[in-house]
Design an enzyme around this catalytic site. Structure first.
Site, short mmCIF file in Angstrom:
data_model
loop_
_atom_site.label_atom_id
_atom_site.label_comp_id
_atom_site.label_asym_id
_atom_site.label_seq_id
_atom_site.Cartn_x
_atom_site.Cartn_y
_atom_site.Cartn_z
CG ASP A 159 -1.28 -2.24 -2.75
OD1 ASP A 159 -0.44 -1.72 -3.47
OD2 ASP A 159 -2.49 -2.32 -3.04
CG HIS A 187 -4.37 -0.77 -5.91
ND1 HIS A 187 -3.19 -1.22 -5.34
CD2 HIS A 187 -4.15 -0.72 -7.23
CE1 HIS A 187 -2.31 -1.43 -6.29
NE2 HIS A 187 -2.86 -1.13 -7.45
#
Length: 333
Positions: A159, A187
């Site tokens: 990410d 996440h």
């Protein structure tokens, strides 16, 4: 040359591992002078496929790779390992509720946690890649009480890499010019990609990302959504999940954990929360961290505005809910 270290990759016959194993065996994680013994764990039906992976690793003729041990037995897989990439997890199938996914993964990560507890080195570094990664890491550590809890981490580096790439593209600068854009929380699609403490080098001078982009609507809108939904966008385009970029991020995460971060640079890791920045305690929460001597430390003293605090509250709440569901499964066993 140093003594070989043992490294395990689970889900080793899968897509992410196919990219990951080559990067590890080439020395991109532990160093170009560090010989390796690779332990490859997968389920019994995948042993035939795994055989092909072992053949390919042999055919790469990689100087650092001393031995490859394919197995379906966690006791063999985790024996004396110094680092673990836990890639294998039950994927979410169509129509599957989140609690079903958590329940299936609790069983997997319970077994792996117990094997780590009994067979791995006590200083093992464990990176959980398989989703839901944060809660899987929490479950795994729960079943490995003899290993320090800070030795279990979840991957949010993918990410961070996605967020960094988006900012670099927006500003028309190389990736290396952008630093300290970080990820908070889970996440999942609730994660908060945060550019507010990021810096960028443009034409020889260093600026805040916020000032360089100079577009609050973009940074709090399209940028956040693009990073949150990037995995789904890759699946829609590729008809498969993001394997190459996930493998690269796993290498980045473990490399920095092993070797340390550059002074003044933050990396995002899902780590056991101590309640910093108002995050819930005792969940695995992504924070900006600095690393030295193999130990991570949450970066303190960063400024968070009300927008950021609201985002942290949402992702923190989701992690508490996941923890509650996962621990209910654990106690029902």
């Amino acid at each position: 040359m140093a003594e070989p270290i043992r490294v395990v990759v689970t889900g080793a016959a899968g897509q992410i591992a196919y990219s990951l194993l080559y990067m590890i065996a080439r020395g991109e994680v532990f160093g170009k002078e560090q010989p390796l013994v690779l332990h490859l764990l997968d389920i019994p039906p995948m042993m035939g496929v795994l055989e092909g992976v072992v053949m390919e690793l042999a055919d790469c003729a990689l100087p650092l790779l001393r031995q490859v041990i394919p197995t379906a037995d966690p006791a063999v897989a985790f024996k004396d390992v110094a680092a673990a990439f836990l890639v294998g997890a039950m994927p979410r199938k169509e129509g599957m509720e989140r609690k079903d996914l958590l329940s299936a993964n609790v069983k997997i990560f319970k077994a792996q946690g117990q094997a780590i507890d009994q067979h791995a080195r006590k200083d093992i570094k464990v990176l959980v890649v398989g989703n839901p990664a944060n809660t899987n890491a929490l479950v795994c550590s729960h079943y490995a009480p003899s290993i320090p809890r800070e030795n279990f981490t979840a991957m949010t580096r993918l990410d961070q890499n996605r967020a960094t790439a988006q900012i670099a593209a927006k500003l028309g600068v190389p990736i290396s010019a952008v630093k300290n854009v970080v990820i908070w929380g889970n996440h999942s699609s609730t994660q908060f990609p945060d550019p507010s403490n990021g810096i960028v080098e443009i034409n020889g001078s260093t600026k805040r990302v916020w000032d360089a982009v100079n577009d609050a609507a973009f940074l709090q809108g399209n940028f956040v959504e693009t990073v949150q939904k990037r995995g789904a966008a890759v699946i829609a385009a590729r008809k498969m999940s993001s394997a190459m970029s996930a493998a690269k991020a796993a290498c980045d995460h473990m490399h920095d954990w092993w070797h340390g971060t550059t002074s003044g640079q933050f990396v995002s890791m899902g780590v056991l929360s101590d309640g910093s920045y108002g995050a819930p305690k005792d969940v695995v929460f992504s924070f900006p961290v600095e690393i030295s001597n193999g130990k991570w430390k949450i970066v303190q003293g960063l400024q968070l505005d009300d927008f950021a605090k609201s985002k942290l509250a949402v992702t923190g709440k989701e992690l508490e809910e996941e923890k509650g569901e996962a621990m209910a499964v654990c106690s029902a066993d």
